[in-house]
Design a protein around this motif. Structure first.
Motif, short mmCIF file in Angstrom:
data_model
loop_
_atom_site.label_atom_id
_atom_site.label_comp_id
_atom_site.label_asym_id
_atom_site.label_seq_id
_atom_site.Cartn_x
_atom_site.Cartn_y
_atom_site.Cartn_z
N SER A 27 0.85 -1.18 0.00
CA SER A 27 0.00 0.00 0.00
C SER A 27 0.89 1.24 0.00
CB SER A 27 -0.89 0.02 1.25
OG SER A 27 -1.51 1.29 1.37
N ARG A 29 -0.02 4.06 1.20
CA ARG A 29 -0.54 4.99 2.20
C ARG A 29 0.55 5.68 3.02
NH1 ARG A 29 -6.02 4.53 2.88
NH2 ARG A 29 -6.95 2.70 1.87
N ARG A 52 1.45 11.97 2.30
CA ARG A 52 0.76 10.69 2.44
C ARG A 52 -0.75 10.80 2.36
NH1 ARG A 52 3.78 8.69 7.74
NH2 ARG A 52 4.03 10.95 7.94
N ARG A 71 -3.68 11.81 -5.38
CA ARG A 71 -3.52 10.39 -5.10
C ARG A 71 -4.83 9.81 -4.61
NH1 ARG A 71 1.12 10.02 -1.00
NH2 ARG A 71 0.52 7.81 -0.90
N ASN A 73 -5.39 6.65 -2.35
CA ASN A 73 -4.74 5.56 -1.61
C ASN A 73 -5.56 4.27 -1.68
OD1 ASN A 73 -2.54 7.13 -0.94
ND2 ASN A 73 -3.38 7.74 1.05
N ASN A 76 -4.47 2.73 -4.66
CA ASN A 76 -3.01 2.57 -4.72
C ASN A 76 -2.41 3.24 -5.96
OD1 ASN A 76 -1.49 1.49 -2.61
ND2 ASN A 76 -0.77 -0.23 -3.85
#
Length: 123
Positions: A27, A29, A52, A71, A73, A76
């Motif tokens: 991941s 993250r 993040r 992004r 998360n 991914n």
């Protein structure tokens, strides 16, 4: 973590293109994501980075206001939306990741890199 960039293309000046960086293996993250580029005959340069949770972004002066990094998360995946493209944006674009730092504009800080994807902007 393995990274793969998608979205290569040939666009006219003033056009738009979105790059995606799909991660696998882990991941993302806890990883900072970044985009870099290398134009023919030039050194690799920083384009954009995102922290993040996506709350903090940083851009090179040359793309500020035209490019947006984001992004997802859950998927991914990181993205680079490129608008108002210019011929000088022509380059191979690379996505990169580094674990657990705030953000970084320095390529050597990143320890995971995807294969580049070519973006060509015609005048």
């Amino acid at each position: 973590v393995q990274l793969q960039a998608f979205g290569r293309g040939l666009v006219q000046a003033g056009g738009s293109l979105r790059l995606a960086c799909a991660a696998s293996g882990r991941s993302i993250r806890q990883y900072i994501m970044g985009w870099f580029r290398q134009a023919p005959g030039k050194e690799r340069e920083f384009v954009a980075t995102i922290n993040r949770n996506g709350a903090v972004t940083r851009y090179a002066d040359s793309v500020q206001g035209r490019f947006t990094i984001s992004r997802d998360n859950a998927k991914n995946t990181a993205y680079l939306q490129m608008n108002s493209l210019k011929p000088e944006d022509t380059a191979v674009y690379y996505c990169a990741a580094v674990y657990a730092v705030p953000t970084s504009v320095t390529g050597s800080d990143y320890n995971y890199w995807g294969h580049g994807t070519l973006v060509t902007v015609s005048s």
